[in-house]
Design a protein around this motif. Structure first.
Motif, PDB file in Angstrom:
ATOM      1  N   THR A  60       2.110  -5.731  -3.598  1.00  0.00           N
ATOM      2  CA  THR A  60       1.764  -5.946  -2.203  1.00  0.00           C
ATOM      3  C   THR A  60       0.829  -4.814  -1.795  1.00  0.00           C
ATOM      4  N   SER A  61       0.521  -4.737  -0.529  1.00  0.00           N
ATOM      5  CA  SER A  61      -0.377  -3.674  -0.065  1.00  0.00           C
ATOM      6  C   SER A  61       0.252  -2.927   1.097  1.00  0.00           C
ATOM      7  N   ILE A  62      -0.307  -1.774   1.376  1.00  0.00           N
ATOM      8  CA  ILE A  62       0.033  -0.991   2.565  1.00  0.00           C
ATOM      9  C   ILE A  62      -0.990  -1.339   3.640  1.00  0.00           C
ATOM     10  N   ALA A  63      -0.528  -1.473   4.866  1.00  0.00           N
ATOM     11  CA  ALA A  63      -1.452  -1.676   5.981  1.00  0.00           C
ATOM     12  C   ALA A  63      -1.945  -0.311   6.458  1.00  0.00           C
ATOM     13  N   TRP A  64      -3.209  -0.051   6.227  1.00  0.00           N
ATOM     14  CA  TRP A  64      -3.834   1.208   6.636  1.00  0.00           C
ATOM     15  C   TRP A  64      -3.566   1.497   8.104  1.00  0.00           C
ATOM     16  N   SER A  65      -3.720   0.471   8.957  1.00  0.00           N
ATOM     17  CA  SER A  65      -3.562   0.662  10.399  1.00  0.00           C
ATOM     18  C   SER A  65      -2.104   0.814  10.825  1.00  0.00           C
ATOM     19  N   ARG A  66      -1.175   0.571   9.904  1.00  0.00           N
ATOM     20  CA  ARG A  66       0.226   0.848  10.193  1.00  0.00           C
ATOM     21  C   ARG A  66       0.553   2.290   9.805  1.00  0.00           C
ATOM     22  N   LEU A  67       0.077   2.711   8.631  1.00  0.00           N
ATOM     23  CA  LEU A  67       0.391   4.055   8.149  1.00  0.00           C
ATOM     24  C   LEU A  67      -0.318   5.136   8.960  1.00  0.00           C
ATOM     25  N   LEU A  68      -1.604   4.905   9.265  1.00  0.00           N
ATOM     26  CA  LEU A  68      -2.417   5.857  10.039  1.00  0.00           C
ATOM     27  C   LEU A  68      -3.077   5.099  11.180  1.00  0.00           C
ATOM     28  N   PRO A  69      -2.364   4.847  12.257  1.00  0.00           N
ATOM     29  CA  PRO A  69      -2.890   3.976  13.326  1.00  0.00           C
ATOM     30  C   PRO A  69      -4.227   4.420  13.904  1.00  0.00           C
ATOM     31  N   ASP A  70      -4.490   5.734  13.934  1.00  0.00           N
ATOM     32  CA  ASP A  70      -5.772   6.223  14.436  1.00  0.00           C
ATOM     33  C   ASP A  70      -6.609   6.857  13.327  1.00  0.00           C
ATOM     34  N   LEU A 102       0.027  10.406  11.061  1.00  0.00           N
ATOM     35  CA  LEU A 102       0.971   9.611  10.302  1.00  0.00           C
ATOM     36  C   LEU A 102       1.981   8.937  11.220  1.00  0.00           C
ATOM     37  N   ASN A 103       2.240   7.656  10.959  1.00  0.00           N
ATOM     38  CA  ASN A 103       3.211   6.881  11.719  1.00  0.00           C
ATOM     39  C   ASN A 103       4.563   6.943  10.995  1.00  0.00           C
ATOM     40  N   PRO A 104       5.536   7.684  11.507  1.00  0.00           N
ATOM     41  CA  PRO A 104       6.809   7.839  10.791  1.00  0.00           C
ATOM     42  C   PRO A 104       7.556   6.532  10.597  1.00  0.00           C
ATOM     43  N   LYS A 105       7.400   5.584  11.513  1.00  0.00           N
ATOM     44  CA  LYS A 105       8.078   4.292  11.345  1.00  0.00           C
ATOM     45  C   LYS A 105       7.486   3.522  10.171  1.00  0.00           C
ATOM     46  N   ALA A 106       6.177   3.677   9.961  1.00  0.00           N
ATOM     47  CA  ALA A 106       5.545   3.037   8.807  1.00  0.00           C
ATOM     48  C   ALA A 106       6.034   3.668   7.518  1.00  0.00           C
ATOM     49  N   PRO A 128      -9.079  -1.391   9.707  1.00  0.00           N
ATOM     50  CA  PRO A 128      -8.623  -0.973  11.039  1.00  0.00           C
ATOM     51  C   PRO A 128      -9.738  -1.140  12.074  1.00  0.00           C
ATOM     52  N   TRP A 129      -9.374  -1.590  13.250  1.00  0.00           N
ATOM     53  CA  TRP A 129     -10.379  -1.852  14.272  1.00  0.00           C
ATOM     54  C   TRP A 129     -11.080  -0.580  14.723  1.00  0.00           C
ATOM     55  N   TRP A 130     -10.361   0.538  14.754  1.00  0.00           N
ATOM     56  CA  TRP A 130     -10.992   1.788  15.181  1.00  0.00           C
ATOM     57  C   TRP A 130     -12.148   2.157  14.248  1.00  0.00           C
ATOM     58  N   LEU A 131     -12.024   1.800  12.959  1.00  0.00           N
ATOM     59  CA  LEU A 131     -13.107   2.095  12.018  1.00  0.00           C
ATOM     60  C   LEU A 131     -14.184   1.020  12.060  1.00  0.00           C
ATOM     61  N   MET A 132     -13.789  -0.214  12.327  1.00  0.00           N
ATOM     62  CA  MET A 132     -14.777  -1.283  12.474  1.00  0.00           C
ATOM     63  C   MET A 132     -15.726  -0.973  13.622  1.00  0.00           C
ATOM     64  N   GLU A 133     -15.204  -0.387  14.680  1.00  0.00           N
ATOM     65  CA  GLU A 133     -16.049  -0.021  15.821  1.00  0.00           C
ATOM     66  C   GLU A 133     -17.067   1.067  15.466  1.00  0.00           C
ATOM     67  N   ASP A 185     -14.894   8.618   3.342  1.00  0.00           N
ATOM     68  CA  ASP A 185     -13.960   9.737   3.449  1.00  0.00           C
ATOM     69  C   ASP A 185     -12.699   9.368   4.221  1.00  0.00           C
ATOM     70  N   HIS A 186     -12.826   8.464   5.195  1.00  0.00           N
ATOM     71  CA  HIS A 186     -11.623   7.991   5.888  1.00  0.00           C
ATOM     72  C   HIS A 186     -10.677   7.306   4.905  1.00  0.00           C
ATOM     73  N   PHE A 187     -11.250   6.483   4.019  1.00  0.00           N
ATOM     74  CA  PHE A 187     -10.421   5.772   3.051  1.00  0.00           C
ATOM     75  C   PHE A 187      -9.803   6.743   2.047  1.00  0.00           C
ATOM     76  N   ALA A 188     -10.574   7.700   1.589  1.00  0.00           N
ATOM     77  CA  ALA A 188     -10.054   8.684   0.634  1.00  0.00           C
ATOM     78  C   ALA A 188      -8.895   9.464   1.240  1.00  0.00           C
ATOM     79  N   TYR A 189      -9.013   9.786   2.528  1.00  0.00           N
ATOM     80  CA  TYR A 189      -7.912  10.494   3.202  1.00  0.00           C
ATOM     81  C   TYR A 189      -6.671   9.605   3.290  1.00  0.00           C
ATOM     82  N   TYR A 190      -6.878   8.371   3.701  1.00  0.00           N
ATOM     83  CA  TYR A 190      -5.768   7.410   3.768  1.00  0.00           C
ATOM     84  C   TYR A 190      -5.090   7.291   2.410  1.00  0.00           C
ATOM     85  N   ALA A 191      -5.882   7.182   1.334  1.00  0.00           N
ATOM     86  CA  ALA A 191      -5.325   7.075  -0.011  1.00  0.00           C
ATOM     87  C   ALA A 191      -4.480   8.304  -0.345  1.00  0.00           C
TER      88      ALA A 191
END
Length: 463
Positions: A77-87, A91-95, A123-128, A139-145
Motif C-alpha cells: 500500500t502507500s502512505i498519504a503524503w498529505s496525511r503524514l506531513l499535512p503542510d 509531522l502529524n502524530p495521528k498519521a 498534496p494541494w499545498w504543493l500543487m499550488e 526536495d519536498h519529496f526527499a524530505y517526506y521520504a
C-alpha cells in the motif's frame, strides 16, 4: 503442477487514496483529488469522490485478518503524503500512530508490508506551487521520504518511491484523467524529469537513514511494446514508444542514466527539461535494489500516418495499433495477453542485469460483479481465477528460464475506489459494499488463491 520458489511473495496491492478514506480526517490536508472533486464533482463516476473510499483507515484490522485467512504473506500500500506531513513540514502524530499500527498489524499476522511513497496523490499545498513542474517539489519529496523512513523503517523493510510515475505525467500533462489536465508535452517532460529526480533523492535519503537495512525500489507499468509488423517504419515506431513509455524510467531507475538517442530526440525538438549541475551524479549514485512491475495489457503500435520531426507530441513518432486477434476483457476493454509477463522478465534479464523484480500489480476489472453472486452471497469470479492462472503460468515459465521474480501481487485485495470510475470496475479478492458500511465479502478467487498460496503453486486442473 506449477511450483514457485520457496519464500515467494503472494499478495495484493492498493494505495492510500484509493483505500483509506478519511480524506480530511485527523489532520490530513487535501490532495489534488480532494480539490478536483470539490471543483468538478460531475466528472467523477456517480459523483463518488475520495472522501471515504473503502474506509481502510477504520477497518484495517479486519482487512489484515482477512489477508491472514487467505494465507497472504505480503501486501503493498502507500502512505498519504498529505496525511503524514499535512503542510509539508510538520509531522502529524495521528498519521504516525495510524501507519505504525497498520504496518505492525501486517507484520504481526505474517504479512510483509511493501510501502510506496507516492501513488498519484499530490498534496494541494504543493500543487499550488506548481506540483512536479516546480523544482522545489524534488526536495519536498526527499524530505517526506526521509521522514517516512525515520518513522516506519523499523517495521518496513521493502520500500518503493513511486507507483507508475508515467501515469501522473501522461494523464495530467497530456490528458484529462488527472489534475491539472494540461496538454503540453514540454511541461510533461519537465514533470517526468523532476519526478525521477525526486525518486533518486528519495533513494539517497533511504541509504542515509538509520533504517537502511532494507531495500528500495520503484514501481513501473512495464507494458511491453509490440509493433504491428516487422516493417522498418513499424519497428521504428515501436522503438520510440519503448523509449518514452519504458526506457525513460527503467534506464534511469536501474542504470542511473538516460539513453543518448532519447536525449538527442528531446533536444532536437526543444523539449529537453531544465536541469542543474550535479543532477546526473544523483541519478548515477542512487539506483534501485529491485523493480516492481505493474502489468495489465501490452502496448501495440504502428508507424504514424505522417511521421514528424522534430516532434511536438509522442504520436508524431507512433500510433496505436488494434491487433485484430487480441483476447479482450469485455468489461474493461483491455487486451488480455499473459505472454507479456514472460517478455518483461526476459527484457529485465537481458538488458537490465537480471535485476530482482516482482509483479506489483496484475488484475482484471469487471463491472456489475453482483451478476455472478451465488445463493451464499459469494461472487463466483471464475474469469478472475482464469486470468490469474494464465498469467502465473507465464511467470512460472520466466522463473524457470532464470528470472529472479520473487512475488506476485494482484490488484487489489478489497475492491477499491478508482480515480474517475469510482467502484464501476471491481478488482478485489474481497467485495466491498459501499452502501452497507463497507462490508467485506470474500469472492471465489480468494478461496482459490488461499489454496494456491498454501501449496506455493497450482495445477491447471484446479479450475
Amino acid at each position: 503442477m506449477y511450483q514457485f520458489p520457496k519464500g515467494f511473495l503472494w499478495g495484493a496491492a492498493t494505495s492510500a487514496p484509493q483505500s483509506e478514506g478519511a480524506a480530511l480526517k485527523d489532520g490530513k490536508s487535501p490532495t489534488t483529488w480532494d480539490k478536483w472533486f470539490e471543483m468538478e464533482p460531475e466528472l467523477f463516476y456517480d459523483q463518488v469522490g475520495p472522501e471515504n473510499t473503502s474506509n481502510t483507515y477504520e477497518l484495517y484490522k479486519e482487512d489484515v485478518a482477512n489477508m491472514k485467512a487467505m494465507n497472504l504473506n505480503s501486501f503493498r500500500t502507500s502512505i498519504a503524503w498529505s496525511r503524514l506531513l499535512p503542510d509539508g513540514k510538520n509531522l502529524n502524530p495521528k498519521a504516525v500512530a495510524f501507519y505504525r499500527d497498520y504496518f505492525q498489524e501486517l507484520v504481526d499476522n505474517g504479512v510483509e508490508p511493501i510501502i510506496n511513497l507516492f501513488h498519484f496523490d499530490m498534496p494541494w499545498w504543493l500543487m499550488e506551487k506548481g506540483g512536479w513542474e516546480a523544482r522545489e517539489s524534488v526536495d519536498h519529496f526527499a524530505y517526506y521520504a526521509s521522514v517516512a523512513f525515520e518513522q516506519f523503517g523499523d517495521i518496513v523493510k521493502k520500500w518503493a518511491t513511486f507507483n507508475e510515475p508515467l501515469v501522473h505525467i501522461e494523464c495530467g500533462y497530456y490528458g484529462d484523467a488527472h489534475w491539472p489536465k494540461v496538454h503540453d508535452f514540454k511541461r510533461a517532460i519537465q514533470v517526468g524529469y523532476h519526478t525521477l529526480l525526486a525518486h533518486a533523492k528519495a533513494v539517497a535519503a533511504f541509504r542515509e537513514s538509520k533504517y537502511n537495512d532494507g531495500q528500495i525500489s520503484i514501481i513501473l507499468n512495464l507494458s511491453p511494446v509490440y509493433p504491428r509488423s516487422q516493417e522498418p517504419a513499424d519497428l521504428e515506431a515501436a522503438k520510440w514508444a519503448d523509449h518514452i513509455y519504458i526506457r525513460s524510467f527503467l534506464d534511469c531507475a536501474v542504470k542511473g542514466d538516460f539513453a543518448d538517442e532519447f536525449v538527442a530526440l528531446l533536444k532536437e525538438a526543444d523539449l529537453a527539461p531544465v536541469t542543474e549541475a550535479g543532477d546526473r551524479e544523483i541519478f548515477l549514485n542512487n539506483t534501485v535494489d529491485f523493480v516492481g512491475c505493474n502489468y495489465y495489457q501490452p502496448m501495440r503500435v504502428q508507424a504514424p500516418e505522417v511521421a514528424k520531426r522534430p516532434i511536438s507530441d509522442p504520436h508524431d513518432l507512433f500510433a496505436p495499433y488494434d491487433w485484430p486477434e487480441k483476447r479482450i476483457n469485455p468489461h474493461r476493454g483491455w487486451e488480455i495477453y499473459p505472454r507479456g509477463i514472460y517478455d518483461i522478465a526476459m527484457r529485465l534479464k537481458e538488458s537490465y542485469d537480471n535485476i530482482p523484480w516482482y509483479i506489483s500489480e496484475n488484475g482484471m476489472g469487471v463491472s456489475e460483479e453482483e451478476r455472478f453472486e451465488n445463493l451464499d452471497g459469494i461472487i463466483e469470479d471464475d474469469y478472475r481465477i482464469e486470468f490469474i492462472e494464465d498469467h502465473l503460468a507465464e511467470l512460472h515459465r520466466a522463473i524457470e528460464a532464470g528470472s529472479p521474480c520473487f512475488g506476485y501481487h494482484l490488484w487489489t485485495f478489497a475492491d477499491c475506489w478508482s480515480w474517475l470510475n469510482a467502484y464501476k470496475n471491481r478488482y478485489g479478492y474481497y467485495r466491498v459494499d459501499i452502501k452497507d458500511g463497507f462490508k467485506r465479502t470474500p469472492k471465489q478467487s480468494s478461496f482459490w488463491m488461499a489454496d494456491v498460496i498454501a501449496k506455493n503453486g497450482f495445477s491447471r486442473e484446479q479450475i
